[in-house]
Scaffold this active site. Structure first.
Site, PDB file in Angstrom:
ATOM      1  N   ASP A 188      31.478  67.644   9.291  1.00  0.00           N
ATOM      2  CA  ASP A 188      30.889  68.551   8.753  1.00  0.00           C
ATOM      3  C   ASP A 188      31.087  70.086   9.503  1.00  0.00           C
ATOM      4  O   ASP A 188      30.360  70.231  10.282  1.00  0.00           O
ATOM      5  CB  ASP A 188      29.782  68.651   8.260  1.00  0.00           C
ATOM      6  CG  ASP A 188      29.510  68.002   6.818  1.00  0.00           C
ATOM      7  OD1 ASP A 188      30.420  67.322   6.424  1.00  0.00           O
ATOM      8  OD2 ASP A 188      28.178  67.850   6.607  1.00  0.00           O
ATOM      9  N   HIS A 310      30.082  59.584   9.266  1.00  0.00           N
ATOM     10  CA  HIS A 310      29.358  60.962   8.785  1.00  0.00           C
ATOM     11  C   HIS A 310      27.950  60.447   8.121  1.00  0.00           C
ATOM     12  O   HIS A 310      26.864  61.010   8.678  1.00  0.00           O
ATOM     13  CB  HIS A 310      30.428  61.584   7.879  1.00  0.00           C
ATOM     14  CG  HIS A 310      29.538  63.023   7.384  1.00  0.00           C
ATOM     15  ND1 HIS A 310      29.286  63.785   8.699  1.00  0.00           N
ATOM     16  CD2 HIS A 310      28.987  63.232   6.360  1.00  0.00           C
ATOM     17  CE1 HIS A 310      28.640  64.876   8.064  1.00  0.00           C
ATOM     18  NE2 HIS A 310      28.642  64.659   6.627  1.00  0.00           N
ATOM     19  N   HIS A 320      19.277  63.042   2.105  1.00  0.00           N
ATOM     20  CA  HIS A 320      20.486  62.132   1.909  1.00  0.00           C
ATOM     21  C   HIS A 320      19.961  60.336   2.147  1.00  0.00           C
ATOM     22  O   HIS A 320      20.816  59.667   2.923  1.00  0.00           O
ATOM     23  CB  HIS A 320      21.611  62.198   3.248  1.00  0.00           C
ATOM     24  CG  HIS A 320      22.069  63.798   2.856  1.00  0.00           C
ATOM     25  ND1 HIS A 320      22.684  64.131   1.517  1.00  0.00           N
ATOM     26  CD2 HIS A 320      21.956  64.724   3.700  1.00  0.00           C
ATOM     27  CE1 HIS A 320      23.123  65.388   1.791  1.00  0.00           C
ATOM     28  NE2 HIS A 320      22.704  65.760   3.001  1.00  0.00           N
ATOM     29  N   HIS A 347      25.363  64.241   8.910  1.00  0.00           N
ATOM     30  CA  HIS A 347      25.062  64.327   7.376  1.00  0.00           C
ATOM     31  C   HIS A 347      23.503  64.923   7.158  1.00  0.00           C
ATOM     32  O   HIS A 347      23.474  65.830   6.513  1.00  0.00           O
ATOM     33  CB  HIS A 347      25.441  63.207   6.597  1.00  0.00           C
ATOM     34  CG  HIS A 347      25.512  63.335   5.125  1.00  0.00           C
ATOM     35  ND1 HIS A 347      25.990  64.253   4.653  1.00  0.00           N
ATOM     36  CD2 HIS A 347      24.960  62.375   4.153  1.00  0.00           C
ATOM     37  CE1 HIS A 347      25.983  64.238   3.361  1.00  0.00           C
ATOM     38  NE2 HIS A 347      25.516  62.945   2.911  1.00  0.00           N
TER      39      HIS A 347
END
Length: 456
Positions: A188, A310, A320, A347
């Site tokens: 990211d 990730h 998440h 993440h």
């Protein structure tokens, strides 16, 4: 007397339980909104001069650092694709030619993207390099990683989910102050996809922003969900298009078939990068590659085995939550059997460090689905706290699970300083402290050479 003895045992049990309990930090960051820096921020400044190279970054060009891939963008025309390099800024006697690529994404067309592999490097030697000949020349430097060996010290920066906010800038500044030798980036990057039409100009601003570090030391990339750039509503269905055009990886040197999973060997570490958003089921290319790669690890040469991905496998935040579960089920037993030292993930936009636990006994009928203490297991570190525009993930599960050692909803970065084959020192730095202040730390012992209990 018996009663006093019983009370003493109870008190001891309470103390032991308290000592073993994890910590959910009570620290609360300031409540200001996370905001991207404006486009006229100095960190986004375009370098002066016609067609000046910009967005310069380097990563390993082979598995051990005797080659370095230099990438940059020229905005006006392709220009000269030659990179000169050498041990003195006045005498760069070596040269290499770059390959050139461009891409379009909806209503955006990139500048001219150059990738150049500098070969024949000597381990541990400082090199100067320059590009832009014929128009505007810019010069940078890097130090090639030391030769792999069991007791070679090295300091890694650990960063994830960075973005380009004011908090992101603090993260990079704090990392620079803590002076690592290379960055393990868990995915990211730019968060350009958070903008209307996946505004790819934000890929350009992000690369200019981080140039101050990544032009001078290698950053190793894992791909996150914000690199997917899948937008069928605007006709963009090629996965990872901006990322793969801009950020090369040494995957071919690692025997991989795709740039999203690969390995390198730096100092005393063997680093494996996995792809959370590429297929990893049985018989897929990533599955086959990892099954072979773990067998290629030589712990007598590179004792420290580190895995990047990730989407975290162990995450006690409701954000998440359990998104990495299918990959964990597929690969966790392999990593435990290989005695992996550390697994780094992002993440989730908060910080968490685990104890050495595993969940590899469950077989659908035995009911053994609770993570259990396991000294062969990795420490899982979630560092998706780089500072991006989506903000802090501040909704931890309650009660705190036994596998979690420390967690906090703050932005920051971490470092892992390998001392020798047996010991490494890990630190996490909170952005709202001074750059040198440590908010969480632990001495880690190597799973191959000294598999002691280092949970606390």
């Amino acid at each position: 007397m018996a009663a006093h003895g019983l009370l003493g045992l109870l008190a001891l049990a309470v103390l032991l339980a308290a000592a073993d309990a994890g910590v959910t930090s009570a620290y609360r960051r300031k409540l200001e909104a996370t905001a991207d820096m404006p486009l006229d921020a100095d960190v986004f400044r375009v370098p002066p001069g016609y067609n000046a190279p910009q967005q310069v970054h380097i990563t390993l060009g082979d598995q051990t650092g005797t080659a370095m891939t230099v990438s940059w963008v020229t905005p006006d025309e392709p220009g000269n694709g030659t990179v000169a390099y050498g041990r003195s800024p006045e005498k760069m006697v070596l040269s290499a030619r770059a390959t050139l690529t461009r891409y379009s994404y909806y209503n955006y067309t990139s500048g001219f993207i150059h990738h150049c592999n500098l070969t024949g490097l000597k381990h541990g030697v400082k090199y100067y390099y320059a590009m832009g000949f014929g128009h505007t020349v810019r010069t940078f430097s890097f130090t090639a990683p030391p030769m792999p060996g069991p007791d070679v010290p090295f300091k890694f920066g650990l960063i994830g989910d960075l973005g380009q906010t004011f908090d992101s800038n603090s993260t990079v500044s704090h990392y620079e102050a803590n002076a690592g030798d290379a960055v393990l980036f868990v995915g990211d990057l730019s968060y350009a996809d958070n903008y209307p039409l996946h505004d790819n100009n934000r890929w350009d601003t992000w690369a200019r922003f981080v140039e101050r570090s990544v032009a001078y030391q290698p950053w190793l990339w894992a791909a996150g969900n914000h690199e997917l750039d899948y937008a069928p509503d605007i006709g963009e269905t090629t996965l990872f298009k901006p990322f793969t055009h801009r950020y090369p990886t040494p995957y071919r040197a690692a025997g991989s078939t795709e740039p999203f999973w690969y390995s390198v060997k730096i100092a005393s570490a063997h680093i494996i990068v996995l792809a959370s958003y590429s297929a990893y089921g049985k018989y897929t290319p990533q599955w086959l590659w990892l099954s072979q790669e773990l067998g290629r690890v030589d712990r007598k040469t590179t004792p420290w085995l580190i895995v990047l991905l990730h989407s975290p496998w162990y995450n006690s935040n409701n954000y998440h939550y359990m998104e990495g579960e299918t990959m964990r089920v597929q690969f966790e037993r392999w990593l435990v059997n290989a005695k992996v030292d550390v697994v780094l993930a992002g993440h989730v936009h908060s910080y968490e460090r685990s104890r050495r636990f595993s969940n590899i006994e469950y077989d659908i009928v035995n009911g053994k689905s609770t993570p259990a203490h396991n000294l062969d297991a990795p420490v899982y570190i979630n560092i998706g706290d780089g500072g991006n525009i989506e903000g802090i993930a501040d909704n931890f599960t309650k009660p705190m699970p036994a596998y979690s050692a420390f967690r906090e909803a703050s932005f920051g970065h971490a470092t892992l300083e390998i001392k020798n084959r047996t010991h490494a020192y890990y630190e996490w730095h909170r952005n709202h402290d001074g750059a040198k202040v440590t908010a969480d730390s632990v001495w880690l012992t190597n799973r191959y050479w000294m598999p002691t209990d280092d949970s606390n």
